[in-house]
Design a protein around this motif. Structure first.
Motif, PDB file in Angstrom:
ATOM      1  N   THR A   1     -41.084 -36.292  52.777  1.00 35.68           N
ATOM      2  CA  THR A   1     -40.898 -36.962  53.896  1.00 35.68           C
ATOM      3  C   THR A   1     -40.075 -38.314  53.519  1.00 35.68           C
ATOM      4  O   THR A   1     -39.309 -38.585  54.341  1.00 35.68           O
ATOM      5  N   VAL A   2     -40.448 -39.279  53.371  1.00 39.19           N
ATOM      6  CA  VAL A   2     -39.623 -40.610  52.840  1.00 39.19           C
ATOM      7  C   VAL A   2     -38.250 -39.849  52.883  1.00 39.19           C
ATOM      8  O   VAL A   2     -37.274 -40.710  53.144  1.00 39.19           O
ATOM      9  N   THR A   3     -37.860 -39.494  51.361  1.00 36.18           N
ATOM     10  CA  THR A   3     -36.491 -38.590  51.288  1.00 36.18           C
ATOM     11  C   THR A   3     -36.069 -37.936  52.322  1.00 36.18           C
ATOM     12  O   THR A   3     -34.574 -38.005  52.379  1.00 36.18           O
ATOM     13  N   VAL A   4     -36.398 -36.695  53.228  1.00 30.94           N
ATOM     14  CA  VAL A   4     -35.395 -36.345  53.669  1.00 30.94           C
ATOM     15  C   VAL A   4     -36.428 -35.738  55.095  1.00 30.94           C
ATOM     16  O   VAL A   4     -35.205 -36.351  56.261  1.00 30.94           O
ATOM     17  N   ARG A   5     -37.253 -35.883  55.852  1.00 32.15           N
ATOM     18  CA  ARG A   5     -37.945 -36.030  57.006  1.00 32.15           C
ATOM     19  C   ARG A   5     -37.409 -36.777  57.719  1.00 32.15           C
ATOM     20  O   ARG A   5     -37.023 -37.098  58.333  1.00 32.15           O
ATOM     21  N   MET A   6     -37.242 -38.492  57.075  1.00 33.95           N
ATOM     22  CA  MET A   6     -37.379 -39.724  57.470  1.00 33.95           C
ATOM     23  C   MET A   6     -35.792 -39.791  57.777  1.00 33.95           C
ATOM     24  O   MET A   6     -35.276 -40.166  58.760  1.00 33.95           O
ATOM     25  N   PRO A   7     -35.162 -39.618  56.782  1.00 32.98           N
ATOM     26  CA  PRO A   7     -34.051 -39.888  56.981  1.00 32.98           C
ATOM     27  C   PRO A   7     -33.120 -38.501  57.726  1.00 32.98           C
ATOM     28  O   PRO A   7     -32.718 -38.905  58.989  1.00 32.98           O
TER      29      PRO A   7
ATOM     30  N   ASN B   1     -27.101 -45.875  58.412  1.00 37.14           N
ATOM     31  CA  ASN B   1     -27.100 -47.082  57.299  1.00 37.14           C
ATOM     32  C   ASN B   1     -28.521 -46.582  56.491  1.00 37.14           C
ATOM     33  O   ASN B   1     -28.962 -46.658  55.330  1.00 37.14           O
ATOM     34  N   LEU B   2     -29.278 -47.053  57.702  1.00 33.47           N
ATOM     35  CA  LEU B   2     -30.952 -46.805  57.339  1.00 33.47           C
ATOM     36  C   LEU B   2     -31.281 -45.227  56.783  1.00 33.47           C
ATOM     37  O   LEU B   2     -32.050 -45.417  55.667  1.00 33.47           O
ATOM     38  N   ALA B   3     -30.927 -44.407  57.572  1.00 37.13           N
ATOM     39  CA  ALA B   3     -31.098 -42.956  56.368  1.00 37.13           C
ATOM     40  C   ALA B   3     -30.379 -43.128  55.615  1.00 37.13           C
ATOM     41  O   ALA B   3     -31.363 -42.149  54.568  1.00 37.13           O
ATOM     42  N   THR B   4     -29.616 -43.070  55.299  1.00 42.87           N
ATOM     43  CA  THR B   4     -29.260 -43.302  54.276  1.00 42.87           C
ATOM     44  C   THR B   4     -29.801 -44.395  52.699  1.00 42.87           C
ATOM     45  O   THR B   4     -30.254 -43.531  51.608  1.00 42.87           O
ATOM     46  N   GLU B   5     -30.645 -45.100  53.231  1.00 43.46           N
ATOM     47  CA  GLU B   5     -30.689 -45.851  51.910  1.00 43.46           C
ATOM     48  C   GLU B   5     -32.115 -45.519  51.794  1.00 43.46           C
ATOM     49  O   GLU B   5     -33.140 -46.043  50.823  1.00 43.46           O
ATOM     50  N   LEU B   6     -32.787 -44.607  52.921  1.00 43.99           N
ATOM     51  CA  LEU B   6     -34.237 -44.727  52.748  1.00 43.99           C
ATOM     52  C   LEU B   6     -34.758 -43.835  51.283  1.00 43.99           C
ATOM     53  O   LEU B   6     -35.632 -44.125  50.625  1.00 43.99           O
ATOM     54  N   PRO B   7     -33.957 -42.765  50.894  1.00 46.78           N
ATOM     55  CA  PRO B   7     -34.152 -42.125  49.251  1.00 46.78           C
ATOM     56  C   PRO B   7     -34.325 -42.502  48.506  1.00 46.78           C
ATOM     57  O   PRO B   7     -35.247 -42.642  47.471  1.00 46.78           O
TER      58      PRO B   7
ATOM     59  N   ASP C   1     -46.818 -31.955  67.080  1.00 46.55           N
ATOM     60  CA  ASP C   1     -46.801 -33.092  67.111  1.00 46.55           C
ATOM     61  C   ASP C   1     -45.219 -32.895  66.996  1.00 46.55           C
ATOM     62  O   ASP C   1     -44.800 -32.191  66.147  1.00 46.55           O
ATOM     63  N   LEU C   2     -44.445 -33.401  67.299  1.00 49.63           N
ATOM     64  CA  LEU C   2     -42.883 -33.895  67.291  1.00 49.63           C
ATOM     65  C   LEU C   2     -41.978 -34.489  66.484  1.00 49.63           C
ATOM     66  O   LEU C   2     -41.220 -33.870  65.912  1.00 49.63           O
ATOM     67  N   SER C   3     -42.680 -35.011  64.959  1.00 53.51           N
ATOM     68  CA  SER C   3     -41.873 -35.892  64.441  1.00 53.51           C
ATOM     69  C   SER C   3     -41.816 -34.365  62.636  1.00 53.51           C
ATOM     70  O   SER C   3     -41.488 -34.248  61.885  1.00 53.51           O
ATOM     71  N   LEU C   4     -43.173 -33.404  62.844  1.00 47.28           N
ATOM     72  CA  LEU C   4     -43.004 -32.263  62.248  1.00 47.28           C
ATOM     73  C   LEU C   4     -41.805 -30.925  62.512  1.00 47.28           C
ATOM     74  O   LEU C   4     -41.810 -30.585  61.541  1.00 47.28           O
TER      75      LEU C   4
END
Length: 404
Positions: A22-28, A50-56, A174-177
């Motif tokens: 989730t943190v490294t793939v779904r959230m970006p 930039n936010l997407a790139t920072e997450l992993p 659920d739309l986030s999934l």
């Protein structure tokens, strides 16, 4: 606080876990979808990328807009996680803060062109429109149940149980999934899903409701879209059959978790239903509008619902409000995670030993989309793990868990 010692929280650095994914793939991917689905200017899109790139691998950043009502609260929450990476902080904190940062980046709270613009609005509206056939069928059934509600008590109980199941499985969209643009996932047969309910306290909920007939029920709402329609159908039946006198819907004060419902989503959903060409759907919308006008259906919001706090850290004013209900219905995976503090409890732990801090009975309606669960029998765990290796996270299994 729960009776038991607190186990460690889920974190994104757990290799191979759904949390890490989730943190490294779904959230970006969600941050980049916000870019694709909106017409934000290049500077906003650059910040989102930039936010997407920072997450992993990157570190938490601070909010920039210090004029918002929750800015000082988030500063306090961040004190615990200074100079930490996204994958090293508790997962629930990482997710709630990620969605709050998206609003900061997109100027949701700042005066100007983008103030109040829901970055997830397209997904919400598309998800609702994609399920219109299911909405028509469900509204037709609710109308029939209401017509029989005054003459047949047994029919009332049957309708309540069926609508409780619809409220449970409505979470399947659920739309986030899953993207709202895939095939309509709101089409399913309730009966065929009973074998996928790992804990089913429906009969006890029915008994509790019949013993406190005419009182108040509070819903802690999860998602907009078809799931919200399922919730509103249950609300409609409870109020118009006379089973309860009043219902409070507890909603998010701002966009979060992609599809989480806000007050404006309830109003826009009712307006969408009222504008259809199907009389049973229009009648359903009109009954909701009438009950809102009469104060029998109350929409409420609180910044606790968008905070990273565990449910046992609920502020006293909100807890005192919930105490006025005869029953609290808590919807969805994220709210369930909050109930348990999003921690590594043993799956067989008695839920009543954790959720012992609410002032009135609570029932959780939740389809499993994370590696957090309690209250299961060992043989159930063994059986479901054999039949489905992704049972904890694929949204195909559910629970109806009562703490009375």
């Amino acid at each position: 606080m729960p009776k038991l010692p607190l186990p460690p929280p889920l974190v994104g650095s757990e290799i191979g876990s759904f949390t890490e994914f989730t943190v490294t793939v779904r959230m970006p991917a969600i941050a980049r979808r916000v870019i694709a689905e909106n017409n934000f200017p290049s500077e906003i899109n650059t910040s989102l990328e930039n936010l997407a790139t920072e997450l992993p691998t990157g570190y938490l950043r601070h909010l920039l807009n210090d004029t918002t009502i929750d800015f000082s609260a988030w500063n306090r929450y961040l004190e615990f996680y200074k100079n930490q990476r996204w994958v090293d902080v508790p997962w629930f904190f990482a997710e709630t803060y990620f969605y709050r940062l998206i609003l900061d980046v997109t100027n949701y709270f700042s005066p100007g062109e983008w103030q109040g613009i829901d970055p997830f609005e397209l997904q919400k509206s598309q998800g609702l429109e994609a399920s219109i056939d299911s909405i028509i069928l469900l509204c037709d059934r609710v109308n029939n149940w209401l017509e029989n509600s005054q003459v047949d008590e047994e029919s009332n109980q049957t309708a309540f149980i069926a609508l409780l199941y619809f409220a449970l499985w409505g979470n399947r969209v659920d739309l986030s999934l899953w993207s709202a643009f895939e095939d309509d996932r709101s089409r399913f047969d309730i009966q065929s899903q009973l074998a996928h309910i790992l804990v089913d306290d429906t009969s006890q909920v029915k008994e509790l409701l019949s013993n406190s007939q005419g009182g108040r029920i509070d819903f802690v709402v999860d998602n907009a879209g078809f799931e919200l329609v399922c919730d509103l159908c249950l609300v409609d039946f409870l109020l118009n059959s006379g089973l309860v006198n009043q219902i409070y819907l507890h909603l998010k004060p701002h966009p979060t978790f992609v599809s989480d419902a806000m007050m404006k989503d309830v109003h826009s959903t009712i307006n969408f239903l009222a504008a259809t060409s199907h009389q049973k759907v229009i009648s359903f919308a009109q009954r909701l509008q009438k009950n809102i006008a009469l104060g029998r259906l109350v929409l409420a919001e609180d910044y606790f619902w968008t905070s990273p706090l565990a449910f046992w850290e609920i502020p006293n004013p909100l807890k005192n409000e919930l105490a006025k209900a005869n029953l609290i219905i808590i919807k969805g995976d994220a709210n369930y995670r909050r109930l348990l503090g999003d921690r590594h409890w043993d799956f067989t732990t008695n839920i009543a030993d954790i959720v012992n801090y609410l002032p009135v009975p609570m029932v959780a309606l939740r389809t499993l989309k994370s590696e957090v669960i309690v209250g299961l029998k060992p043989e159930v765990i063994e059986e479901v793990a054999k039949s489905d290796s992704s049972w904890l996270t694929n949204g195909q299994w559910g629970v109806v868990q009562l703490v009375a």
